[in-house]
Write a protein that holds these residues in place. Structure first.
Motif, PDB file in Angstrom:
ATOM      1  N   GLN A 481      20.956  66.528 101.048  1.00  0.00           N
ATOM      2  CA  GLN A 481      20.647  66.878 102.433  1.00  0.00           C
ATOM      3  C   GLN A 481      21.595  66.158 103.400  1.00  0.00           C
ATOM      4  N   GLU A 482      21.878  64.899 103.114  1.00  0.00           N
ATOM      5  CA  GLU A 482      22.799  64.127 103.960  1.00  0.00           C
ATOM      6  C   GLU A 482      24.204  64.732 103.922  1.00  0.00           C
ATOM      7  N   THR A 483      24.637  65.145 102.737  1.00  0.00           N
ATOM      8  CA  THR A 483      25.951  65.779 102.600  1.00  0.00           C
ATOM      9  C   THR A 483      25.984  67.103 103.347  1.00  0.00           C
ATOM     10  N   LEU A 484      24.912  67.883 103.233  1.00  0.00           N
ATOM     11  CA  LEU A 484      24.840  69.191 103.890  1.00  0.00           C
ATOM     12  C   LEU A 484      24.872  69.043 105.407  1.00  0.00           C
ATOM     13  N   GLU A 485      24.187  68.047 105.943  1.00  0.00           N
ATOM     14  CA  GLU A 485      24.151  67.844 107.389  1.00  0.00           C
ATOM     15  C   GLU A 485      25.537  67.564 107.950  1.00  0.00           C
ATOM     16  N   ILE A 486      26.385  66.919 107.177  1.00  0.00           N
ATOM     17  CA  ILE A 486      27.754  66.645 107.619  1.00  0.00           C
ATOM     18  C   ILE A 486      28.597  67.916 107.596  1.00  0.00           C
ATOM     19  N   LEU A 487      28.383  68.756 106.577  1.00  0.00           N
ATOM     20  CA  LEU A 487      29.219  69.949 106.400  1.00  0.00           C
ATOM     21  C   LEU A 487      28.680  71.176 107.119  1.00  0.00           C
ATOM     22  N   GLU A 488      27.412  71.157 107.507  1.00  0.00           N
ATOM     23  CA  GLU A 488      26.806  72.334 108.138  1.00  0.00           C
ATOM     24  C   GLU A 488      27.553  72.789 109.383  1.00  0.00           C
ATOM     25  N   PRO A 489      28.028  71.856 110.261  1.00  0.00           N
ATOM     26  CA  PRO A 489      28.731  72.300 111.474  1.00  0.00           C
ATOM     27  C   PRO A 489      30.123  72.888 111.220  1.00  0.00           C
ATOM     28  N   VAL A 490      30.660  72.744 110.005  1.00  0.00           N
ATOM     29  CA  VAL A 490      32.007  73.241 109.719  1.00  0.00           C
ATOM     30  C   VAL A 490      32.030  74.757 109.886  1.00  0.00           C
TER      31      VAL A 490
END
Length: 590
Positions: A481-490
């Protein structure tokens, strides 16, 4: 007398015993010598090779421990089946389960079928778009456009608006009409003011003759077409000039194609293109090139070629995929071999295919090829194949996985059976979509903002990998989830199709890992995540810290699986404590 008989008996027994010792012993020695001569396999055992059941790329001339996982080596199977060094043989059952298909290599000559195939989409003709706006401030009392896609005709009532300014202007007109004999200039100015608000002569005359003020005024369509965007709703307050609806004329649409850099010289304005679509596979439509983009897309190395396409029957819908074909201007009579794009594996430095070496048996061998231009889903082959060669076109990676498991030459193994290291061990990617063909142009290019996002995401990813080793499903979900939150705005708006596909799959796998509470299920998603995450990480410039790409050949149902680690020492995330040290370093990034 009795004593003599006793002595004779003893002598006879001693004689028999001596004879047996002399002749019986020699016979046994001779038999043992004959058996040793007959069954001496010392020369045979000297040629015996030893391998690891979990790392078949390991081949040693004597027994011992596997240098990767420490397991006892086992005798390697002899090649009694008559296969060459790097050939592999698959069972018919395995061929059927993996849906492995082959195709015979053909050729394309300029004289027979010198066509260029392009992929594209139908888009609205922006030259035929019209914005229906409000000509005065007010509130929309009634909107007669209910949905996008609705057909409208020129002169049709679109909306009714209550306009306070028009109420005052009407009162001015009624007053000026009574004074038009004495003040004709004032009267004329008031009428012109109403005309500027798009009131017709008949509407103005009606107000003047009735002497009554109208509170609501209509807005009529100035063009015919299809409503492509509804920009206001009933009850909204609108300003003068504010858009209400966008109307598009779909009788003439655009077909926009992506042409590769090396194909630009083949196109010019006014050129005819034959267009086909999956919606009408048996029909061919004529289009004319109207625009060639003067700016090259540096991400995909393509330019947009736009063609005008008549659409009087409304069969072409914006967003529909189409294929365009034009005749090449090349007059070369050179014959070129061509193969489907699905047959090619790309390691980052080489393009590889699998050839069927025996027409009657499922026996394959890897072959390196040099590719030329790409036309649609077809690659031209510059070298490495001959006409009539039979190659794998579906299930290529399954065949390669079988070669890896048998320690044969493959995408990840050198010809001597050793696993590639360093930059030779790039993850393979199958050529799909519109990616270019050469190794230099097929490398992904990412904007700086995307590289920074993945650099940041690497930190929680590495933590997720460590808790995979520990088998903690709850913490795996947390770090995913932490990894996804960083990449979600890409955003993928400025990315090529290959980059978009990788990033989309990464987000999907992270979400699936996060939503699962079963460690084995999470690990299966982790396999696919790494297949897409690692190629992206390999493009990051100035990567910090140094990381290692590692592989376990047993994971993913013996097909092999990769992961990224900050430590060179193997800690297997797919098996954890069960096989903690199973795996090897195939690349390092810094």
């Amino acid at each position: 007398m009795n004593k003599n008989i006793l002595y004779i008996g003893i002598a006879a027994l001693i004689g028999l015993l001596g004879g047996w010792l002399i002749f019986g012993g020699n016979s046994t020695e001779k038999d043992e010598a004959a058996m040793t001569e007959t069954h001496d396999h010392s020369a045979e055992s000297a040629e015996q090779m030893w391998t690891c059941s979990m790392h078949p790329q390991i081949m040693q001339p004597e027994p011992g421990d596997c240098p990767i996982c420490g397991m006892d080596l086992i005798p390697a199977e002899s090649s009694a089946d008559g296969l060459a060094m790097n050939e592999i043989k698959m069972t018919k059952n395995a061929m059927a389960l993996a849906n492995i298909q082959t195709t015979t290599v053909g050729n394309a000559s300029a004289g027979s079928e010198n066509m260029i195939s392009l992929s594209g989409k139908i888009k609205m003709n922006e030259e035929e778009n019209a914005i229906q706006a409000s000509y005065f401030d007010g509130r929309i009392e009634r909107l007669n456009v209910n949905f996008e896609g609705q057909e409208v005709r020129k002169g049709q009532l679109l909306a009714t608006i209550y306009a306070p300014n028009l109420v005052a202007a009407q009162q001015e007109l009624i007053t000026a009409a009574s004074l038009k004999a004495s003040q004709p200039e004032l009267y004329k100015a008031v009428r012109n003011k109403l005309k500027l608000w798009k009131l017709s002569e008949s509407q103005i005359n009606s107000i003047e003759e009735s002497g009554k003020v109208k509170e609501n005024f209509p807005i009529y369509a100035t063009v015919s077409g299809t409503v492509s965007e509804k920009m206001a709703s009933e009850g909204d307050y609108v300003k003068q000039g504010q858009p209400i609806v966008k109307v598009s004329n779909l009788n003439l649409v655009w077909a926009e194609f992506d042409a590769y850099e090396n194909q630009i010289s083949e196109f010019k304005k006014g050129q005819k293109i034959k267009v086909t679509t999956n919606a009408y596979p048996n029909e061919i439509f004529d289009a004319t090139v109207s625009f060639i983009d003067p700016v090259l897309n540096t991400q995909t190395r393509t330019v947009v070629v736009r063609a005008n396409l008549k659409n009087n029957k409304g069969i072409f819908k914006p967003g529909m995929f189409v294929t365009g074909k034009i005749k090449s201007k090349s007059t070369s009579s050179e014959v070129q071999l061509r193969i489907p794009a699905s047959a090619v594996m790309w390691t980052g430095e080489r393009s590889l295919v699998y050839i069927k070496t025996n027409p009657n048996e499922p026996i394959f061998e890897m072959q390196e090829v040099t590719l030329g231009n790409r036309v649609g889903d077809i690659f031209m082959v510059a070298s490495g194949l001959q006409e009539g060669d039979e190659i794998v076109t579906n299930g290529t990676f399954t065949v390669d996985a079988a070669a890896q498991l048998q320690g044969k030459k493959s995408m990840m193994n050198k010809s001597d059976g050793k696993t590639m290291t360093g930059h030779e061990g790039h993850l393979g990617m199958q050529n799909t979509g519109n990616e270019t063909t050469s190794s230099s142009t097929m490398k992904m290019e990412l904007p700086k903002t995307v590289q920074i996002a993945f650099q940041s995401a690497l930190t929680p990813y590495l933590k997720m990998k460590d808790v995979f080793v520990a088998g903690d499903a709850q913490k795996v979900s947390s770090f995913s989830q932490e990894t996804l939150e960083i990449l979600e705005p890409v955003s993928d708006s400025d990315l090529g199709k290959m980059e978009q596909a990788h990033i989309s799959k990464i987000k999907k796998m992270l979400k699936s890992i996060n939503e699962s509470d079963n460690i084995e299920n999470q690990r299966s998603h982790f396999v696919v995540l790494n297949q897409n995450f690692i190629p992206i990480v390999k493009t990051i410039k100035g990567l910090n810290p140094k990381v290692y790409i590692q592989k376990c050949p047993m994971a993913n149902n013996n097909r092999g699986a990769f992961w990224i680690s900050k430590d060179k020492v193997i800690s297997n995330p797919y098996y954890g404590e069960q096989m903690l040290t199973c795996g090897s370093v195939v690349d390092s990034l810094k």
